[in-house]
Design a protein around this motif. Structure first.
Motif, short mmCIF file in Angstrom:
data_model
loop_
_atom_site.label_atom_id
_atom_site.label_comp_id
_atom_site.label_asym_id
_atom_site.label_seq_id
_atom_site.Cartn_x
_atom_site.Cartn_y
_atom_site.Cartn_z
N ASP A 50 6.02 -6.81 0.58
CA ASP A 50 4.65 -6.34 0.40
C ASP A 50 3.83 -6.78 1.61
O ASP A 50 3.69 -7.99 1.87
N HIS A 54 -0.92 -3.49 1.03
CA HIS A 54 -0.47 -3.02 -0.28
C HIS A 54 -1.59 -3.11 -1.32
O HIS A 54 -1.76 -2.21 -2.15
N THR A 55 -2.38 -4.17 -1.26
CA THR A 55 -3.47 -4.34 -2.23
C THR A 55 -4.80 -4.69 -1.59
O THR A 55 -5.81 -4.81 -2.29
N PHE A 161 -3.81 -7.59 -10.25
CA PHE A 161 -2.79 -8.24 -9.43
C PHE A 161 -3.37 -9.50 -8.79
O PHE A 161 -3.51 -9.58 -7.57
N HIS A 164 -1.23 -11.21 -6.07
CA HIS A 164 -1.27 -10.39 -4.86
C HIS A 164 -2.61 -10.59 -4.14
O HIS A 164 -2.65 -10.70 -2.90
N ASP A 165 -3.69 -10.61 -4.90
CA ASP A 165 -5.00 -10.78 -4.29
C ASP A 165 -5.09 -12.10 -3.53
O ASP A 165 -5.67 -12.17 -2.44
N ASP A 200 2.70 0.17 3.81
CA ASP A 200 2.20 -0.90 2.94
C ASP A 200 3.30 -1.84 2.46
O ASP A 200 3.03 -2.85 1.83
#
Length: 211
Positions: A50, A54-55, A161, A164-165, A200
């Motif tokens: 990732d 991606h986010t 997420f 992820h954040d 991404d």
């Protein structure tokens, strides 16, 4: 060396909502003089990287990630006895490491939950997930890449997420769906080699240098 990647095959499990995987025939040796396969898959297929984009809006894509960020010393944490959808944090990581998480971590942290054995089944969706506060603490201690043997470091099908954040929001990286982690030493050199695309994320060939 030890392979840490799931083989990419037609119909393999993907994160819910991601493109399915199909490997077909484009050209045939008998008909066209060469064999050429045709691939249909998403950028987050199988064992994959990732990128921050991606986010994170405006985050780095895979084209901005150097190989030096993807190869290096790793801390491998073997967690045992986790329940489906259990959140694990610094306390569980410390117990698995014999009492404490090092104050200064290597750039790569690998978490072995044992859930790789469930990949390809419905049970894989019920994997444990790391607590966002633990991810924040790992970043503070020097981690720049979090690698897990689950579909995600966040709960699959959960609300948002947050891990992820934290990780991608800190311009660090995530690798998901590792396998073959059992028995790896606590410290080992690992490399993640993604397809050279600017996106991404990308499938990776993950390798532990055990010799």
């Amino acid at each position: 060396m030890r392979e840490l990647s799931h083989r990419i095959t037609s119909g393999m499990q993907v994160y819910p909502g991601d493109p399915g995987v199909e490997i077909g025939v484009a050209l045939e040796l008998a008909r066209d003089g060469v064999d050429v396969a045709q691939l249909h898959l998403g950028s987050h297929t199988g064992t994959h990287l990732d990128a921050p984009s991606h986010t994170v809006s405006g985050g780095r894509t895979t084209g901005g990630i150097g190989l030096d960020e993807l190869v290096g010393e790793a801390l491998v944490v073997h967690l045992e006895g986790l329940a489906p959808r259990q959140r694990y944090g610094v306390a569980e990581l410390a117990t698995a490491l014999g009492g404490e998480v090092p104050e200064q971590l290597p750039p790569i942290v690998v978490v072995d939950t044992g859930w790789a054995s469930r990949f390809g089944t419905d049970a894989a969706l019920e994997h444990p997930a790391i607590d966002p506060d633990a991810a924040t603490e790992l970043l503070r201690r020097g981690m720049r890449l979090l690698a897990v043997d689950t579909l995600s470091p966040d709960p699959t099908g959960g609300d948002g997420f947050p891990v992820h954040d934290v990780v991608l929001g800190g311009d660090a990286l995530i690798v998901e769906n590792l396998t073959g982690l059992e028995g790896l030493p606590e410290r080992v050199r690992i490399g993640f080699f993604p397809l050279p695309i600017d996106a991404d994320g990308a499938p990776v060939r993950a390798v532990a240098f055990t010799d």
